[in-house]
Scaffold this active site. Sequence first.
Site, PDB file in Angstrom:
ATOM      1  N   HIS A  56       0.807  -1.096  -0.003  1.00 16.81           N
ATOM      2  CA  HIS A  56       0.042   0.100  -0.094  1.00 16.81           C
ATOM      3  C   HIS A  56       1.012   1.206   0.033  1.00 16.81           C
ATOM      4  CE1 HIS A  56       0.664  -0.738   4.208  1.00 16.81           C
ATOM      5  NE2 HIS A  56       0.562   0.565   4.518  1.00 16.81           N
ATOM      6  N   HIS A  58       1.239   3.864   2.039  1.00 14.98           N
ATOM      7  CA  HIS A  58       1.850   4.754   3.036  1.00 14.98           C
ATOM      8  C   HIS A  58       3.405   4.798   2.968  1.00 14.98           C
ATOM      9  CE1 HIS A  58      -1.820   3.957   5.790  1.00 14.98           C
ATOM     10  NE2 HIS A  58      -1.848   5.155   4.833  1.00 14.98           N
ATOM     11  N   ASP A  60       5.919   4.656   5.171  1.00 17.75           N
ATOM     12  CA  ASP A  60       6.793   3.681   5.849  1.00 17.75           C
ATOM     13  C   ASP A  60       6.554   2.349   4.950  1.00 17.75           C
ATOM     14  OD1 ASP A  60       4.171   3.246   6.426  1.00 17.75           O
ATOM     15  OD2 ASP A  60       4.620   3.127   8.665  1.00 17.75           O
ATOM     16  N   HIS A  61       6.351   2.267   3.657  1.00 17.89           N
ATOM     17  CA  HIS A  61       6.320   1.125   2.966  1.00 17.89           C
ATOM     18  C   HIS A  61       6.961   1.298   1.565  1.00 17.89           C
ATOM     19  CE1 HIS A  61       3.804  -1.437   5.882  1.00 17.89           C
ATOM     20  NE2 HIS A  61       3.578  -0.364   6.368  1.00 17.89           N
ATOM     21  N   HIS A 114      -7.479  -0.970   5.587  1.00 12.29           N
ATOM     22  CA  HIS A 114      -6.263  -0.064   6.140  1.00 12.29           C
ATOM     23  C   HIS A 114      -6.284   1.104   5.253  1.00 12.29           C
ATOM     24  CE1 HIS A 114      -2.735   1.056   8.051  1.00 12.29           C
ATOM     25  NE2 HIS A 114      -1.927   1.344   7.021  1.00 12.29           N
ATOM     26  N   ASP A 133      -0.145  -3.948   6.351  1.00 16.14           N
ATOM     27  CA  ASP A 133      -0.837  -3.359   7.553  1.00 16.14           C
ATOM     28  C   ASP A 133      -2.178  -3.803   7.738  1.00 16.14           C
ATOM     29  OD1 ASP A 133       1.563  -2.150   7.983  1.00 16.14           O
ATOM     30  OD2 ASP A 133       0.834  -0.252   7.768  1.00 16.14           O
ATOM     31  N   HIS A 171       5.008  -4.431  10.502  1.00 18.47           N
ATOM     32  CA  HIS A 171       5.794  -3.780  11.434  1.00 18.47           C
ATOM     33  C   HIS A 171       5.936  -4.742  12.795  1.00 18.47           C
ATOM     34  CE1 HIS A 171       5.213   0.156   9.884  1.00 18.47           C
ATOM     35  NE2 HIS A 171       4.015  -0.025   9.181  1.00 18.47           N
TER      36      HIS A 171
END
Length: 252
Positions: A56, A58, A60-61, A114, A133, A171
């Site tokens: 996805h 975001h 942090d991905h 998410h 996530d 995570h």
Amino acid sequence: MGLRIERIPTLQDSYSYLVICEDTQQAAILDAAEADPILMRIESLGVQITKILCTHHHLDHVGANLEIAQIYDVPIYAHASDAERIPGFTHGIEEGDRIPVGNIHAEVLFVPAHTRNHVAYFFPNKPALFCGDTLFVAGCGRLFEGTPAMMFDALRKIEKLPDATEIYCGHEYTEKNLRFAVQCEPENQALRVQWEKIVKQRSCAASHWHNATPQEMTIPSTLGQERLWNVFLRARTVEEFARLRELKDHFR
Ligand SMILES: [Zn+2]
């Protein structure tokens, strides 16, 4: 046909992964969160990166997509509907698509909740699921763009996979997830045993996440284990799920 998975600690508590076909030494990056740790791992293993797979949009991905794609000149895959939000997007994918990595392949599961374009990648050869996530070990992702019913459906889709499926999520949230779960199901012995084990495991964690050792990483679990202790997966109705998600949103 062998498949090897490398767990790479990135950012503060994120995981990026390499899925390596042992026959060909070709590999895919699953969620390129941060460039340096991923590049160092690729270098030390000497594998050939052929694509980046994104769960996805975001940051942090996908934060290292552009840098890594430029170095290795590789395509970037994500759900077709997320073309505008994925840096460096080249290949749109849909539910049921098969994506080769050397002699092995991933199957795409569309699991919006998410985010509205979230996908998961299932490698039947292991079997292993990279679910970003959506499902966490002992938890599930927040509903930033979806409804409780959408996450409930996403978990039902994941639930159809075999018990042996290894769960690789985005995570290292396991300890907090379990602390919440034991409050929800105080009578669940399997859950309590697992919580105590994870507290011990995490108590020797490295001061810097980038230096985390395999012993202190709580990922992967298996889907069979999640059926025993994941309270979100165990919720039998959308209402029950929604209530748990709401409680977890305010859990400190
Ligand atoms: Zn996310």
